[in-house]
Design a protein around this motif. Structure first.
Motif, PDB file in Angstrom:
ATOM      1  N   GLY A   6      -9.411  -0.972  -1.190  1.00  0.00           N
ATOM      2  CA  GLY A   6      -8.443  -1.247  -0.149  1.00  0.00           C
ATOM      3  C   GLY A   6      -8.926  -0.785   1.202  1.00  0.00           C
ATOM      4  N   ARG A   7      -8.299  -1.339   2.241  1.00  0.00           N
ATOM      5  CA  ARG A   7      -8.689  -1.007   3.611  1.00  0.00           C
ATOM      6  C   ARG A   7      -7.793   0.076   4.221  1.00  0.00           C
ATOM      7  N   ARG A   8      -6.553   0.206   3.729  1.00  0.00           N
ATOM      8  CA  ARG A   8      -5.621   1.105   4.394  1.00  0.00           C
ATOM      9  C   ARG A   8      -4.628   1.658   3.383  1.00  0.00           C
ATOM     10  N   ILE A   9      -4.188   2.903   3.622  1.00  0.00           N
ATOM     11  CA  ILE A   9      -3.119   3.517   2.831  1.00  0.00           C
ATOM     12  C   ILE A   9      -1.821   3.288   3.596  1.00  0.00           C
ATOM     13  N   THR A  10      -0.956   2.429   3.060  1.00  0.00           N
ATOM     14  CA  THR A  10       0.260   2.048   3.773  1.00  0.00           C
ATOM     15  C   THR A  10       1.377   3.086   3.644  1.00  0.00           C
ATOM     16  N   ASN A  11       1.409   3.812   2.539  1.00  0.00           N
ATOM     17  CA  ASN A  11       2.479   4.803   2.332  1.00  0.00           C
ATOM     18  C   ASN A  11       1.983   5.845   1.344  1.00  0.00           C
ATOM     19  N   ILE A  12       2.515   7.045   1.457  1.00  0.00           N
ATOM     20  CA  ILE A  12       2.123   8.123   0.553  1.00  0.00           C
ATOM     21  C   ILE A  12       3.349   9.002   0.295  1.00  0.00           C
ATOM     22  N   THR A  13       3.493   9.443  -0.953  1.00  0.00           N
ATOM     23  CA  THR A  13       4.588  10.317  -1.379  1.00  0.00           C
ATOM     24  C   THR A  13       3.988  11.539  -2.046  1.00  0.00           C
ATOM     25  N   PRO A  14       4.797  12.510  -2.423  1.00  0.00           N
ATOM     26  CA  PRO A  14       4.223  13.692  -3.089  1.00  0.00           C
ATOM     27  C   PRO A  14       3.544  13.394  -4.420  1.00  0.00           C
ATOM     28  N   ASN A  15       3.771  12.205  -5.026  1.00  0.00           N
ATOM     29  CA  ASN A  15       3.212  11.926  -6.356  1.00  0.00           C
ATOM     30  C   ASN A  15       2.285  10.727  -6.391  1.00  0.00           C
ATOM     31  N   GLU A  16       2.355   9.813  -5.437  1.00  0.00           N
ATOM     32  CA  GLU A  16       1.491   8.639  -5.477  1.00  0.00           C
ATOM     33  C   GLU A  16       1.265   8.121  -4.060  1.00  0.00           C
ATOM     34  N   LEU A  17       0.329   7.161  -3.945  1.00  0.00           N
ATOM     35  CA  LEU A  17       0.070   6.491  -2.675  1.00  0.00           C
ATOM     36  C   LEU A  17       0.079   4.985  -2.903  1.00  0.00           C
ATOM     37  N   TYR A  18       0.191   4.240  -1.803  1.00  0.00           N
ATOM     38  CA  TYR A  18       0.206   2.783  -1.859  1.00  0.00           C
ATOM     39  C   TYR A  18      -0.998   2.281  -1.064  1.00  0.00           C
ATOM     40  N   LEU A  19      -1.922   1.603  -1.769  1.00  0.00           N
ATOM     41  CA  LEU A  19      -3.178   1.129  -1.185  1.00  0.00           C
ATOM     42  C   LEU A  19      -3.057  -0.364  -0.910  1.00  0.00           C
ATOM     43  N   GLN A  20      -3.431  -0.772   0.310  1.00  0.00           N
ATOM     44  CA  GLN A  20      -3.408  -2.184   0.671  1.00  0.00           C
ATOM     45  C   GLN A  20      -4.686  -2.852   0.147  1.00  0.00           C
ATOM     46  N   ILE A  21      -4.526  -3.698  -0.844  1.00  0.00           N
ATOM     47  CA  ILE A  21      -5.663  -4.373  -1.460  1.00  0.00           C
ATOM     48  C   ILE A  21      -5.603  -5.857  -1.126  1.00  0.00           C
ATOM     49  N   PHE A  22      -6.728  -6.563  -1.432  1.00  0.00           N
ATOM     50  CA  PHE A  22      -6.816  -7.991  -1.181  1.00  0.00           C
ATOM     51  C   PHE A  22      -6.909  -8.718  -2.512  1.00  0.00           C
ATOM     52  N   ASN A  23      -6.009  -9.676  -2.699  1.00  0.00           N
ATOM     53  CA  ASN A  23      -5.985 -10.485  -3.917  1.00  0.00           C
ATOM     54  C   ASN A  23      -5.966 -11.941  -3.505  1.00  0.00           C
ATOM     55  N   ASN A  24      -7.147 -12.579  -3.608  1.00  0.00           N
ATOM     56  CA  ASN A  24      -7.295 -13.987  -3.191  1.00  0.00           C
ATOM     57  C   ASN A  24      -6.889 -14.165  -1.729  1.00  0.00           C
ATOM     58  N   ASP A  25      -7.457 -13.299  -0.872  1.00  0.00           N
ATOM     59  CA  ASP A  25      -7.225 -13.334   0.573  1.00  0.00           C
ATOM     60  C   ASP A  25      -5.767 -13.044   0.937  1.00  0.00           C
ATOM     61  N   VAL A  26      -5.040 -12.468   0.027  1.00  0.00           N
ATOM     62  CA  VAL A  26      -3.646 -12.093   0.282  1.00  0.00           C
ATOM     63  C   VAL A  26      -3.527 -10.590   0.079  1.00  0.00           C
ATOM     64  N   THR A  27      -2.931  -9.892   1.042  1.00  0.00           N
ATOM     65  CA  THR A  27      -2.795  -8.444   0.938  1.00  0.00           C
ATOM     66  C   THR A  27      -1.603  -8.097   0.054  1.00  0.00           C
ATOM     67  N   ALA A  28      -1.744  -6.988  -0.652  1.00  0.00           N
ATOM     68  CA  ALA A  28      -0.676  -6.478  -1.509  1.00  0.00           C
ATOM     69  C   ALA A  28      -0.803  -4.968  -1.577  1.00  0.00           C
TER      70      ALA A  28
END
Length: 335
Positions: free
Chosen positions: A293-315
């Motif tokens: 992934g290129r960026r960490i969009t959100n982070i909590t005390p237990n996990e993080l959310y990574l912006q990944i690319f799936n068929n040129d679509v971010t998720a």
């Protein structure tokens, strides 16, 4: 003689008045001896045995027996109407309280035979404790396998052996951590007329995880009489050699939590990246697979959310900290 007779008559009158005086009990245990001569809403005034009038006594100071005695001594309808509500609200003396029967408590019988450790299998609570301890042992083995870079299936399988599985987490936590695999970097081939600095970006600008900068890649020396391959063929032969070495953060060397990611990767939380970081990505090795992934969009005390690319679509992919085994900072075009 006349004077003596008068004295005797007065004495007999006093004795008669005392004999006719009633006794009225109060709630404090005392009593009043006299004849009620005046009643109103504030209380009763008595004519005492010595001929004096007593202070007015309120009705709330009379005991039940005293109120009944006042009702019996009432001489007018007004006095009886005043005392009737008070007497009607008195408890019935004839009503007997129900006797409370205390039954003996039957205590459970205590076991008389010898009790050992196997008594835990004789109750549902004992079985519940064993199941919880069994699951906790397997979970501890899973965490230790990730921490020591050991095969998860092997460590958890040994921990699942009844009774003897307790030794598995203890043995593997006492072992030194297994070294993480090192990625090999192909040598850089420099074409004629091209300087090594132009062919390979400087890796010293990127700090290493241990706190020091990695050594720059060395290019082979061009010897006279030996024809160098064209630049296009050299770059096609080793495409990964043109990128800096990845920075590796492995579990066991670092503790993956919110503070770790906020302090080690502050540039990957911004929507607009700096020029020095715009071509870098985060590579996560987890127990569920690998994520880039290129960026960490959100982070909590237990996990993080990574912006990944799936068929040129971010998720946004949720990655719990407990699943992360390794994190790398690498070039976006690196293999």
């Amino acid at each position: 003689m006349r004077r003596l007779g008068f004295i005797l008559i007065c004495a007999l009158a006093v004795v008669a008045s005392v004999a006719n005086a009633a006794t009225f009990k109060l709630i404090d245990g005392s009593q009043i001896i006299g004849d009620p001569i005046s009643m109103n809403d504030d209380g009763v005034v008595f004519k005492e045995s010595d001929g004096t009038d007593s202070p007015r006594t309120p009705f709330n100071k009379f005991a039940p027996q005293g109120l009944k005695a006042l009702m019996a001594e009432a001489k007018s309808a007004h006095d009886r109407a005043l005392l009737q509500p008070l007497v009607d609200n008195l408890p019935d003396d004839t009503a007997k309280m129900q006797e409370i029967v205390v039954k003996p408590v039957q205590t459970p019988s205590r076991p008389t035979h010898d009790i050992g450790i196997f008594a835990i299998f004789g109750s549902s609570v004992g079985w519940m404790i064993l199941v919880v301890l069994y699951g906790a042992n397997i979970f501890a083995a899973y965490e230790i396998a990730l921490f020591r870079h050991q095969p998860v299936k092997m460590v958890c399988g040994l921990a699942a052996i009844p009774f003897f599985g307790v030794i598995s987490p203890i043995a593997f936590i006492a072992m030194p951590p297994k070294a993480a695999p090192v990625e090999e970097v192909a040598p850089v081939v420099v074409a004629e007329g091209e300087t090594p600095a132009a062919a390979v970006p400087s890796a010293a600008a990127t700090p290493h995880a241990g706190g020091h900068s990695p050594a720059p890649s060395r290019a082979p020396i061009h010897m006279p009489g030996v024809e160098s391959p064209p630049a296009s063929e050299a770059q096609a032969a080793s495409p990964a050699a043109a990128f800096p070495e990845p920075i590796v953060f492995a579990r066991g060397d670092f503790t993956f939590n919110r503070r770790f990611f906020e302090t080690k990767f502050p540039g990957f939380f911004r929507a607009i990246r700096a020029d020095a970081e715009k071509d870098l990505v985060l590579f996560f090795k987890t127990s569920r697979g690998n994520f880039v992934g290129r960026r960490i969009t959100n982070i909590t005390p237990n996990e993080l959310y990574l912006q990944i690319f799936n068929n040129d679509v971010t998720a946004d992919e949720m990655i719990p900290f407990i699943e992360v085994m390794e994190v790398q900072i690498r070039h976006k075009d690196a293999a």
